[in-house]
Design an enzyme around this catalytic site. Structure first.
Site, PDB file in Angstrom:
ATOM      1  N   GLY A 100      61.195  32.829  65.090  1.00 12.02           N
ATOM      2  CA  GLY A 100      62.109  31.845  64.504  1.00 12.02           C
ATOM      3  C   GLY A 100      61.528  30.445  64.598  1.00 12.02           C
TER       4      GLY A 100
ATOM      5  CB  ALA B 113      60.021  28.497  60.100  1.00 11.14           C
TER       6      ALA B 113
ATOM      7  N   GLY C 260      65.110  25.042  63.442  1.00  9.70           N
ATOM      8  CA  GLY C 260      66.094  24.930  64.509  1.00  9.70           C
ATOM      9  C   GLY C 260      65.553  25.064  65.923  1.00  9.70           C
TER      10      GLY C 260
ATOM     11  CG  ASP D  19      60.680  31.852  60.811  1.00 11.03           C
ATOM     12  OD1 ASP D  19      61.266  32.346  59.836  1.00 11.03           O
ATOM     13  OD2 ASP D  19      61.238  31.103  61.628  1.00 11.03           O
TER      14      ASP D  19
ATOM     15  CG  ASP E 136      62.521  40.997  57.190  1.00 12.93           C
ATOM     16  OD1 ASP E 136      63.187  40.773  58.224  1.00 12.93           O
ATOM     17  OD2 ASP E 136      63.026  41.389  56.122  1.00 12.93           O
ATOM     18  CG  LEU E 137      60.567  39.312  63.479  1.00  8.16           C
ATOM     19  CD1 LEU E 137      60.869  38.227  64.508  1.00  8.16           C
ATOM     20  CD2 LEU E 137      59.419  40.204  63.961  1.00  8.16           C
TER      21      LEU E 137
ATOM     22  CE1 TYR F 153      74.627  34.941  65.531  1.00 12.36           C
ATOM     23  CE2 TYR F 153      76.639  34.275  66.643  1.00 12.36           C
ATOM     24  CZ  TYR F 153      75.304  34.070  66.362  1.00 12.36           C
ATOM     25  OH  TYR F 153      74.640  32.994  66.920  1.00 12.36           O
TER      26      TYR F 153
ATOM     27  CE  LYS G 258      72.584  35.725  68.437  1.00 10.63           C
ATOM     28  NZ  LYS G 258      71.136  35.491  68.604  1.00 10.63           N
TER      29      LYS G 258
HETATM   30  P1  NAI Z   1      67.872  28.494  62.217  1.00  9.98           P
HETATM   31  O1  NAI Z   1      68.451  29.110  60.998  1.00  9.98           O
HETATM   32  O2  NAI Z   1      67.607  27.029  62.238  1.00  9.98           O
HETATM   33  O3  NAI Z   1      66.538  29.261  62.638  1.00  9.98           O
HETATM   34  C1  NAI Z   1      66.460  30.652  62.652  1.00  9.98           C
HETATM   35  C2  NAI Z   1      65.048  31.053  62.278  1.00  9.98           C
HETATM   36  O4  NAI Z   1      64.976  32.475  62.372  1.00  9.98           O
HETATM   37  C3  NAI Z   1      64.677  30.654  60.848  1.00  9.98           C
HETATM   38  O5  NAI Z   1      63.437  29.986  60.806  1.00  9.98           O
HETATM   39  C4  NAI Z   1      64.624  31.975  60.128  1.00  9.98           C
HETATM   40  O6  NAI Z   1      63.703  32.029  59.046  1.00  9.98           O
HETATM   41  C5  NAI Z   1      64.244  32.936  61.254  1.00  9.98           C
HETATM   42  N1  NAI Z   1      64.607  34.299  60.886  1.00  9.98           N
HETATM   43  C6  NAI Z   1      65.808  34.729  60.422  1.00  9.98           C
HETATM   44  N2  NAI Z   1      65.744  36.026  60.091  1.00  9.98           N
HETATM   45  C7  NAI Z   1      64.477  36.425  60.351  1.00  9.98           C
HETATM   46  C8  NAI Z   1      63.794  37.657  60.191  1.00  9.98           C
HETATM   47  N3  NAI Z   1      64.395  38.729  59.657  1.00  9.98           N
HETATM   48  N4  NAI Z   1      62.489  37.730  60.561  1.00  9.98           N
HETATM   49  C9  NAI Z   1      61.855  36.627  61.060  1.00  9.98           C
HETATM   50  N5  NAI Z   1      62.458  35.435  61.229  1.00  9.98           N
HETATM   51  C10 NAI Z   1      63.747  35.333  60.864  1.00  9.98           C
HETATM   52  O7  NAI Z   1      68.878  28.893  63.389  1.00  9.98           O
HETATM   53  P2  NAI Z   1      68.999  28.461  64.921  1.00  9.98           P
HETATM   54  O8  NAI Z   1      70.339  27.885  65.088  1.00  9.98           O
HETATM   55  O9  NAI Z   1      67.810  27.742  65.370  1.00  9.98           O
HETATM   56  O10 NAI Z   1      69.054  29.901  65.590  1.00  9.98           O
HETATM   57  C11 NAI Z   1      68.119  30.368  66.546  1.00  9.98           C
HETATM   58  C12 NAI Z   1      68.805  31.389  67.415  1.00  9.98           C
HETATM   59  O11 NAI Z   1      69.833  30.748  68.156  1.00  9.98           O
HETATM   60  C13 NAI Z   1      69.480  32.523  66.659  1.00  9.98           C
HETATM   61  O12 NAI Z   1      69.249  33.745  67.326  1.00  9.98           O
HETATM   62  C14 NAI Z   1      70.942  32.155  66.711  1.00  9.98           C
HETATM   63  O13 NAI Z   1      71.788  33.267  66.643  1.00  9.98           O
HETATM   64  C15 NAI Z   1      71.014  31.506  68.066  1.00  9.98           C
HETATM   65  N6  NAI Z   1      72.158  30.649  68.264  1.00  9.98           N
HETATM   66  C16 NAI Z   1      72.312  29.491  67.535  1.00  9.98           C
HETATM   67  C17 NAI Z   1      73.418  28.695  67.743  1.00  9.98           C
HETATM   68  C18 NAI Z   1      73.626  27.430  66.986  1.00  9.98           C
HETATM   69  O14 NAI Z   1      74.712  26.826  67.103  1.00  9.98           O
HETATM   70  N7  NAI Z   1      72.664  26.950  66.211  1.00  9.98           N
HETATM   71  C19 NAI Z   1      74.451  29.049  68.715  1.00  9.98           C
HETATM   72  C20 NAI Z   1      74.182  30.264  69.443  1.00  9.98           C
HETATM   73  C21 NAI Z   1      73.081  31.029  69.210  1.00  9.98           C
END
Ligand code: NAI
Length: 275
Positions: free
Chosen positions: A8, A10, A12, A32, A41-42, A164, A168
């Protein structure tokens, strides 16, 4: 300096974690769907297999740490994809990279759970059992079928919310059950989870509509600190858990959520053991 994998990477939290590790002088292999060292694609078995092959080739079979951050949010309509990406992907990747983590002598593994695991009252017990049993096909099928029972209003805004939150929670349980097994604990590999709350990323904005301009006190869950998290707030803890000096914490689930879980369920943990 160490060699770390961040999935991930790329966007956040993953992007902030990769940046923080690189700033500390480490080598980071980002994984990513795009803009990463390893594009995979994981959510799919083939993608996971290719990612593992490419990671092992890049690190020469020795890794200091893996942060499995990639995920999709509760707004994801495809509930089967939610369980594959948010539960099975980190579990499969960490299992496959365990020998490389053991080779470093002080491997560190971290997953990103969520406070949705404990604050969303939509945990699907059948799905939980299928996840922890490792039955991906059955879990995907069940998640799709169970989605139909969600209230219409939820289906419109958060169609993946039950899958979801359940994924988690299962991930946090998998960490606690797995971290203490000899294959991890006696090989010097520490395995922990960070459970973030509302952090300003594309995933959070997509799932809740909240942005940097939104009022945290108008958020659906209470925010005792009165602020949303930033990706850097989570990346800080990701790095701490990945440090070689972090040698006595394993099986931990750390809520980094501005106090949301504590205010909603103050006495839920720790709980006492009764005879
Ligand atoms: P984001 O959307 O900014 O980043 C997620 C990244 O995961 C993206 O770059 C995306 O391309 C990658 N990704 C998604 N599906 C994929 C796949 N099939 N294969 C490879 N890469 C893939 O989201 P964020 O917020 O940074 O999320 C990161 C983690 O934090 C996630 O597991 C999310 O569930 C968790 N999380 C986030 C919260 C929030 O408020 N942002 C709260 C609690 C947990």
């Amino acid at each position: 300096m160490g060699t770390f994998v961040v999935t991930g990477s790329a966007s956040g939290i993953g992007a902030a974690s990769a940046a923080r590790l690189r700033e500390s002088g480490h080598r980071v292999i980002g994984v990513d769907l795009r803009d990463a060292d390893v594009i995979a694609d994981l959510g799919r078995e083939e993608g996971r297999r290719r990612a593992v092959t490419e990671i092992l080739a890049a690190c020469g079979g020795v890794l200091d740490g893996v942060a499995a951050v990639a995920g999709v949010g509760p707004d994801t309509r495809d509930a089967a994809a939610v369980v594959s990406i948010d539960y099975f992907a980190p579990v499969a990747l960490l299992d496959a990279l365990r020998p490389a983590l053991a080779s470093s002598g002080a491997g560190r593994a971290l997953v990103i759970s969520s406070n949705a695991a404990t604050t969303v009252p939509l945990i699907d017990d059948t799905l939980m059992d299928l996840l922890l049993a490792g039955s991906e096909d059955a879990a995907r099928k069940h998640a799709e079928e169970a989605q139909g029972a969600l209230p219409t209003a939820l289906l419109e805004t958060s169609p993946g919310i039950s899958a979801y939150a359940t994924s988690k929670l299962a991930l946090a349980r998998w960490v606690r059950r797995t971290a203490v097994t000899p294959a991890w604990a006696r090989r010097g590999i520490l395995l922990n989870a960070v459970a973030p709350g509302a952090v300003l990323t594309p995933l959070m904005t997509g799932s809740t509509g909240a942005t940097a301009d939104s009022d945290p006190d108008a958020f659906p869950t209470p925010m005792p600190l009165g602020v949303f998290g930033r990706p850097e707030d989570i990346a800080f803890w990701v790095e701490q858990f990945l440090r070689p000096e972090a040698r006595f914490a394993t099986g931990a689930v750390l809520f980094v959520d501005g106090g949301t879980d504590a205010v909603m369920r103050p006495d839920a943990q720790p709980t006492a053991m009764h005879l």
